[in-house]
Design a protein around this motif. Structure first.
Motif: not given
Length: 161
Positions: A110-114
């Motif tokens: 999720v950190d990567d997508r955000l």
């Protein structure tokens, strides 16, 4: 822990492994009929609004995560910013359960997508799946409300940047 995880785009070559995982009792408990889920997951390989990944730790595949454009499905999740993505996942390898990997790889993914510009990530675990709810909370998701889905009642959880 996050540096340990790799997210490899799923291909048709991964389908036998995904099928094995879907048949495992701990996955079947929450994902349902393995044959039905296999048909859906394999069919989604051709769906442009769905990104599917095999999750690995230290070189060994252990899980599955799908990330989809929320506007492509009538999710019943209400209004969300344009570009919001939804996720669903499971840990397929029983030895990797209850060791902190769920929340750690969810957070890393999720950190990567955000960071890449997604304005929000949502998910909808079964509220009775306390392990999943706790993993999402530990990965920074917040409980929003109960929602009705085609699979029944679910707990809408949201993570913003």
């Amino acid at each position: 822990m996050a540096a340990l995880y790799a997210f490899r785009r799923m291909t048709t070559a991964d389908l036998p492994l995904i099928g094995q995982w879907l048949a495992k009792p701990h996955v079947r408990e929450w994902w349902g009929d393995p044959d039905e889920q296999y048909a859906l997951v394999s069919g989604d390989l051709a769906e442009p609004a769905m990104d599917q990944y095999v999750v690995a730790a230290t070189g060994s595949d252990f899980g599955y995560i799908q990330c989809y454009d929320l506007t492509a499905w009538n999710s019943g999740f209400g209004a969300h910013p344009e570009g919001t993505r939804g996720i669903d996942l499971f840990i397929g390898e029983p030895a990797m359960i209850a060791r902190g990997h769920g929340s750690a790889f969810i957070r890393a993914f999720v950190d990567d997508r955000l960071r890449d510009g997604a304005p929000r990530i949502v998910t909808d675990p079964d509220p009775a799946n306390r392990r999943a709810v706790r993993a999402y909370e530990n990965a920074g998701f917040e409980k929003v409300r109960m929602v009705d889905t085609p699979d029944g009642a679910a707990l809408l959880m949201v993570r913003n940047p």
